[in-house]
Design an enzyme around this catalytic site. Structure first.
Site, PDB file in Angstrom:
ATOM      1  N   GLU A 172       0.836  -1.207   0.000  1.00  0.00           N
ATOM      2  CA  GLU A 172       0.000   0.000   0.000  1.00  0.00           C
ATOM      3  C   GLU A 172       0.871   1.257   0.000  1.00  0.00           C
ATOM      4  O   GLU A 172       0.618   2.215  -0.738  1.00  0.00           O
ATOM      5  CB  GLU A 172      -0.903   0.027   1.245  1.00  0.00           C
ATOM      6  CG  GLU A 172      -1.975  -1.056   1.247  1.00  0.00           C
ATOM      7  CD  GLU A 172      -2.560  -1.295   2.644  1.00  0.00           C
ATOM      8  OE1 GLU A 172      -3.604  -1.942   2.737  1.00  0.00           O
ATOM      9  OE2 GLU A 172      -1.949  -0.826   3.642  1.00  0.00           O
ATOM     10  N   LEU A 173       1.874   1.242   0.823  1.00  0.00           N
ATOM     11  CA  LEU A 173       2.748   2.418   0.940  1.00  0.00           C
ATOM     12  C   LEU A 173       3.438   2.709  -0.377  1.00  0.00           C
ATOM     13  O   LEU A 173       3.491   3.863  -0.820  1.00  0.00           O
ATOM     14  CB  LEU A 173       3.757   2.176   2.065  1.00  0.00           C
ATOM     15  CG  LEU A 173       4.697   3.341   2.373  1.00  0.00           C
ATOM     16  CD1 LEU A 173       3.912   4.588   2.780  1.00  0.00           C
ATOM     17  CD2 LEU A 173       5.689   2.963   3.469  1.00  0.00           C
TER      18      LEU A 173
END
Ligand code: NAG
Ligand code: NAG
Ligand code: NAG
Length: 570
Positions: free
Chosen positions: A484-485
């Site tokens: 996600e990051l």
């Protein structure tokens, strides 16, 4: 006994008027203040004395019988009694004056008075210096006796007598011969504006350059002897009479208001013009109708002076000096007044306390605006978030209408940790229910099936913000959080997405995942301060609202949140 060398030339038994008549009353006050009974002129009239000879002039009040008495003498000059200036040449001798020898300037009136007795009698005797040789009126050695003064209005006319001419005309064997001179020019060389008319000088049309000293030489015969004397007249031009002659106040001006600085010395100027008049004039200040000195001697003083004078018109000034001007002085009436024989004028001067110095006002203004700026700064600091929110709500455009994003926030967190609990139990309810954002929490919102990686990237790409809540193990290799990051940082780099970092603990930058450090300054960093941040009005939530898209109004959240999820669920 008379001095042997005495030459009292002639005693004239004529009752003629002497040129220097004491015109005032028969009694007058002498210099010692005693009242003296004035007996008029000597009955013998004018006393002629020969220049260069010795002469003894007795006091006409006394005769040989009372010769032991010692009278007091004074000299008459233009009607004024002056003290005698005795010298080796001119001294008292018994009851008379001894001239040894006689000189031109001895022509004058002399008053003798008896000091004892009340009232003390006094009498004037007129002494006229004559000579046997014709006097020179040349400019290099002019004979200049004491002149009498005559004033002639400009453009006006006048007839002037030669002083003492009448005295000798009465005793002369034949009519005296008179010759007038002005500045060494005899009358026969004058222009037609002036002429000698018999013994007199006649001015037909007075002009400024006709002013000055006029000399008249008189030749007469007495008992066969030819005698001469010189008279002098000082002619002054004065402004012509048709002018208004009343005095006028020049200062203070009619509506003038003098501003005075408080507690200081103040000079008030009274200035008046006095047109030529043969009468007395006066200029003065009054305070509440009284002379200033009487009103307050210690603080008020007056100084008078002449400003200018031309042709008899004079400008006079009176300055009232007020020491230590007090507010109570504002209530007093300070009047400037002028008076002459024709009129009177008075004017009250307007007074006002001076405003505080302008520099002070400026300083006040400056400090006021400085204080205001400081106040604004403080307000900005205290209410920065509120003001920014207000500004955003009014002027910022609604991101929801831009792009094809589905979610306002995608929340990324480390699974199975304190953070997960925080996200699910604290962040999400407020974001969704109270602030009305559409929130994507992958574990809850993703549908079963499909590739986790593809799904994650798709969800992140469809969100406007990536909210990162790091914790122990966040960003560890192989976790979904790292995926996600990475997706978020890519979106940030391409401008599609903004990253918001929420710290629960005070975390140091070095401990951030490498990807977070890469995002660096582009991050909005919020800090959760435990219980203090729980309230919706706390700084944390204001910062959160600033970091998240605009357009959600707290208070009507639920539909929006549900709608977002609903869309997603459909
Ligand atoms: C006064 O005395 C002098 C001489 O002593 C004499 O010549 C003169 O005539 C006298 N005058 C009067 C007014 O008596
Ligand atoms: C007032 O006038 C006096 C005398 O001319 C002068 O010495 C003084 O300085 C003046 N004071 C003020 C305040 O103008
Ligand atoms: C002072 O002057 C005003 C006119 O300006 C006049 O009305 C007033 O009577 C005067 N006061 C005195 C005391 O002369």
């Amino acid at each position: 006994m008379l001095p042997t060398r005495l030459h009292v030339v002639f005693r004239l038994h004529v009752s003629l008027l002497v040129a220097l008549v004491m015109a005032d009353s028969l009694t007058s006050t002498d210099s010692t203040g005693a009242q003296c009974h004035h007996l008029g002129e000597s009955p013998s009239g004018v006393v002629l004395v020969l220049k260069g000879e010795t002469a003894w002039v007795p006091c006409p009040l006394l005769n040989n019988d009372s010769s032991s008495r010692d009278p007091a003498w004074s000299r008459l000059l233009r009607g004024e009694e002056l003290p005698m200036a005795y010298s080796q040449r001119l001294r008292k001798e018994r009851h008379g004056l001894l001239f040894q020898p006689v000189e031109d300037q001895d022509t004058a009136g002399y008053v003798c008075r008896l000091r004892h007795g009340s009232p003390c009698p006094k009498m004037a005797v007129h002494v006229l210096v004559v000579r046997t040789a014709p006097p020179s009126l040349e400019c290099d050695s002019p004979v200049t006796p004491e002149p009498v003064t005559a004033t002639v209005p400009l453009q006006g006319d006048a007839v002037l007598d030669c002083p003492s001419h009448r005295d000798v005309a009465g005793i002369s064997d034949e009519a005296p011969d008179v010759a007038w001179y002005h500045e060494c020019r005899p009358a026969d060389r004058w222009t037609s504006d002036r002429e000698q008319d018999g013994a007199r000088l006649r001015i037909h049309f007075m002009a400024e350059h006709y002013q000055g000293l006029y000399l008249c030489r008189v030749r007469f015969r007495k008992r066969g002897r030819e005698l001469y004397f010189v008279g002098a007249v000082n002619v002054n031009a004065v402004s012509p009479p048709p002018m208004p002659k009343h005095p006028v106040i020049l200062l203070p001006a009619a509506d003038q208001v003098v501003s005075v600085p408080p507690s200081s010395d103040v000079n008030l100027t009274c200035r008046g013009i006095f047109p030529y008049l043969e009468s007395d004039w006066d200029i003065w200040w009054s305070v509440d109708g009284e002379t200033p000195e009487r009103s307050d001697r210690s603080r008020f003083s007056v100084r008078n002076s002449q400003v200018s004078s031309k042709h008899g018109d004079r400008v006079e000034e009176s300055i009232l000096l007020i020491r230590d001007f007090a507010a109570e002085d504002l209530r007093k009436a300070f009047n400037c007044s002028v008076r002459n024989g024709r009129g009177f004028q008075t004017r009250r001067v307007g007074l006002a306390l001076e405003e505080r110095a302008p520099t002070l006002a400026l300083a006040c203004g400056l400090s006021a605006s400085l204080a205001l700026s400081l106040l604004l700064l403080v307000i900005l600091r205290l209410f920065r978030l509120e003001l920014l929110l207000l500004y955003r709500s009014r002027f910022a455009s609604d991101e929801r209408h831009a792009g094809d994003k589905e979610f306002d926030v995608y929340v990324s967190y480390a699974r199975n940790s304190e953070e997960e609990k925080f996200v699910l139990e604290t962040l999400r309810p407020v974001l969704e229910n109270q602030l009305g954002y559409t929130v994507c929490i992958f574990d809850r919102d993703s549908l079963p099936g499909g590739t986790v990686t593809d799904e994650t990237l798709r969800f992140v790409a469809r969100s406007r913000r990536l909210l990162v809540v790091p914790g122990p193990g966040y960003g560890r290799r192989g976790t979904r959080a790292l995926l996600e990051l990475k997706a978020g940082v890519d979106g940030l780099a391409s401008g599609h997405l903004r990253l918001v970092l929420v710290h629960r603990e005070r975390a140091r930058r070095q401990e951030w995942a490498r990807e977070l450090r890469r995002a660096g300054a582009a991050l909005d960093v919020l800090r959760w301060r435990g219980e203090r941040s729980r309230d919706l009005t706390s700084r944390f939530w204001k910062e959160m609202r600033l970091a998240l898209p605009v357009g959600r109004t707290p208070g009507c959240p639920r539909e929006a949140g549900l709608k977002g999820r609903g869309q997603l669920l459909v």
